[in-house]
Write a protein that holds these residues in place. Structure first.
Motif, PDB file in Angstrom:
ATOM      1  N   PRO A 120       0.814  -1.213   0.000  1.00  0.00           N
ATOM      2  CA  PRO A 120       0.000   0.000   0.000  1.00  0.00           C
ATOM      3  C   PRO A 120       0.850   1.267   0.000  1.00  0.00           C
ATOM      4  N   TYR A 171       0.225   5.253   1.044  1.00  0.00           N
ATOM      5  CA  TYR A 171      -0.742   6.088   1.749  1.00  0.00           C
ATOM      6  C   TYR A 171      -0.436   7.569   1.544  1.00  0.00           C
ATOM      7  N   GLY A 228       0.522  10.957   2.896  1.00  0.00           N
ATOM      8  CA  GLY A 228       1.175  11.457   4.101  1.00  0.00           C
ATOM      9  C   GLY A 228       1.289  12.965   4.079  1.00  0.00           C
ATOM     10  N   PRO A 231       2.666  10.968  -1.029  1.00  0.00           N
ATOM     11  CA  PRO A 231       2.539   9.506  -0.924  1.00  0.00           C
ATOM     12  C   PRO A 231       3.700   8.893  -0.147  1.00  0.00           C
ATOM     13  N   TRP A 261       5.178   5.012   1.800  1.00  0.00           N
ATOM     14  CA  TRP A 261       5.026   3.589   2.037  1.00  0.00           C
ATOM     15  C   TRP A 261       4.424   3.365   3.429  1.00  0.00           C
ATOM     16  N   LEU A 262       3.932   2.162   3.669  1.00  0.00           N
ATOM     17  CA  LEU A 262       3.448   1.787   4.996  1.00  0.00           C
ATOM     18  C   LEU A 262       4.645   1.389   5.851  1.00  0.00           C
ATOM     19  N   GLU A 292      -3.528   4.547  -2.291  1.00  0.00           N
ATOM     20  CA  GLU A 292      -4.798   5.084  -1.806  1.00  0.00           C
ATOM     21  C   GLU A 292      -4.877   6.543  -2.234  1.00  0.00           C
ATOM     22  N   TYR A 326       2.805   6.919  -8.065  1.00  0.00           N
ATOM     23  CA  TYR A 326       2.633   6.881  -6.609  1.00  0.00           C
ATOM     24  C   TYR A 326       3.821   6.169  -5.945  1.00  0.00           C
TER      25      TYR A 326
END
Length: 558
Positions: A196, A198, A200, A204, A206-207, A349, A509
């Motif tokens: 995913p 996300y 921020g 964008p 990373w998790l 996302e 992304y």
């Protein structure tokens, strides 16, 4: 008749390893071809006998030389020529991607790697890995050392396998992995490998895991194999998650690097390992420096949320026995989500991005990484020059000043004048202090400049990977730009063009998430290393000042 062999590359024997030094173009006699582990016993024209890497020789009992001595068997070369004749680019994604004369694309086939002529990563007949790759004597160990790794081989050659393996993300002959494989291919269902992205505060991201991973590379020990004929250094790698050490040699790290590069190289820059070395690899200083650089490389991989959580990286850190290690390697080699297909598991996302915005971001990152690369190289050049000065002429200048004071003191002592003892003693003390300062100056770069240069070396390696990674994105942008023309020409459908636009948004992304990760690490690393450098510089000048005060204190005030 004894079998002869032509030496393809220079090979320098390591003392104590029962090896034979040979030179390119030399003809030697094979005395024992069944030594095993990628080595052959041979004798040169001077009657000297020893071990030579098999891959450095062209065995030639009939006097005929192979047309492809470096990499290809004749059969593999024939297959490659056949692919080219049929419109297949053998250096693209496993040779599975075909471009027709009209510019259309065939996106039905995809394989991860082009294996040419076999190699150390090939499966053998019974489905197990080559015995040269899996040493039965130790968990995670390998049998012999193919040329080009730390236990033998020529420096500067990419010959660390029995034959050349064309890795997808090595970008051989400046060929970029073909992003069309991802842009139009029918993607497999997303499984647990979902990555995913996300939104921020900086864009964008990373998790990131709640508990960051790290590991220690420590306790280097010398081992041997082939009944003591070959030696190697083995390190303990201790992850923070288990605190249980696993043993790895340099070639294990090299295997991990190849797997990470193959899997993530199209989306994530994977910096190279510290350089290989043929001579002096068992010297204490070399082992210390290699361990330090392996530690830095592993720590950087641990800090990456995608790399550190990957199955292959976790295998490297946490395997429990030889069976799990071998099975994990086999699984990693068969991974299909490699090269541009890594984007198939990325799940952003956020809304689809406009292709113009994608292109703008790509150019922005490309410009920044090029400029930073120039800045890092400039700092490295300045730092190396300063290091040489601190360990060469500058200490000698202080030594000369100290010697001049001592000489003058000796002259004063010959005057016979009784009232100058205090002065001559002070001059002598000043001379000795300047000699101490010379030693302090010579040792200082190891305390401050070393860490600054090592950090810049790391970033030089990372920045050197960015052009190839960004090139994948640029190639995808160009294909999307051609979308309207291809729809008009009937090469692709409108739906396929929409799919391409959506997927290049996914690629963007991931690039933005990677750049934000890079910037975050850059700010942290340079803050830390500059603080360390300046703190050590302050200590250095304070020590010099204290020494000078000691010298000053020896002289009386008139």
């Amino acid at each position: 008749m004894a079998q002869k062999a032509l030496v393809l590359y220079d090979f320098t024997a390591e003392p104590g390893n029962n090896e034979l030094t040979v030179r390119e173009g030399e003809t030697i006699t094979v005395t024992n071809q069944s030594v095993g582990g990628g080595w052959i016993e041979a004798q040169n024209s001077r009657g000297q006998t020893g071990l030579v890497p098999e891959d450095y020789l062209q065995l030639n009992s009939a006097g005929a030389a192979s047309s492809y001595p470096d990499a290809f068997s004749t059969a593999a070369a024939s297959n490659t020529h056949s692919q080219i004749a049929n419109g297949v680019d053998p250096w693209s994604v496993g040779g599975a991607y075909k471009t027709d004369k009209a510019g259309g694309w065939d996106t039905q086939g995809y394989t991860q790697t082009q294996q040419v002529g076999g190699g150390e990563d090939d499966d053998d007949d019974d489905g197990e890995w080559d015995e040269e790759w899996d040493d039965q004597s130790s968990v995670g160990g390998y049998a012999a050392d193919p040329p080009g790794e730390e236990e033998g081989g020529a420096t500067g050659r990419n010959t660390h396998a029995p034959s050349m393996k064309i890795s997808l993300n090595k970008f051989p002959f400046s060929k970029t992995p073909n992003p069309e494989v991802f842009l139009l291919a029918k993607l497999p269902p997303r499984g647990k490998d979902r990555l995913p992205v996300y939104p921020g505060e900086v864009g964008p991201v990373w998790l990131y895991p709640q508990n960051p991973l790290d590991c220690a590379v420590a306790d280097p020990k010398k081992g041997s194999k082939m009944y003591g004929l070959k030696s190697y250094i083995e390190y303990q790698v201790i992850p923070t998650t288990t605190s249980r050490p696993v043993n790895h040699r340099y070639k294990h790290f090299d295997w991990l690097y190849e797997r990470l590069l193959e899997k993530f190289g199209s989306a994530i820059p994977i910096p190279c390992l510290p350089d290989k070395q043929v001579t002096g690899r068992f010297e204490e200083e070399f082992i210390r420096m290699r361990m330090e650089r392996l530690q830095a490389w592993m720590s950087r991989m641990c800090r990456h949320p995608v790399v550190s959580n990957s199955d292959v990286f976790q295998l490297f850190l946490t395997y429990r026995d030889e069976k799990e290690w071998k099975a994990g390697k086999r699984t990693a080699e068969k991974d299909e989500t490699v090269g541009p297909m890594i984007f198939s598991v990325i799940d952003p996302e956020g809304p689809d991005l406009d292709p113009a915005e994608v292109e703008h971001k790509c150019e922005q990152y490309s410009k920044f990484t090029r400029s930073m690369d120039d800045g890092v190289k400039d700092l490295l050049n300045v730092g190396h020059t300063h290091w040489k000065r601190c360990t060469g002429p500058l200490p000698k200048e202080y030594q000369r000043i100290g010697k001049a004071f001592l000489n003058l003191s000796a002259v004063f002592n010959t005057s016979g004048y009784q009232g100058e003892t205090t002065l001559t003693d002070a001059l002598t003390a000043a001379g000795k202090i300047y000699e101490e300062i010379a030693q302090i100056v010579a040792e200082q770069p190891k305390k401050d400049l070393h860490h600054l240069l090592e950090t810049n070396n790391e970033y030089k390696g990372i920045l050197g990977c960015f052009p190839d990674t960004i090139a994948v994105h640029k190639a995808a942008i160009e294909k999307v730009k051609e979308g309207d023309k291809l729809v008009t020409a009937g090469k692709i459908s409108s739906q396929e063009k929409t799919t391409m636009t959506k997927r290049i948004s996914t690629m963007s992304y991931s690039l933005q998430a990677e750049m934000n990760h890079f910037h975050s690490n850059r700010i942290y690393d340079y803050n830390r290393v500059m603080q360390l450098y300046l703190e050590e510089q302050i200590k250095f000048y304070e020590l010099i000042a204290e020494k000078l005060r000691q010298a000053l204190g020896q002289f009386t005030t008139l």
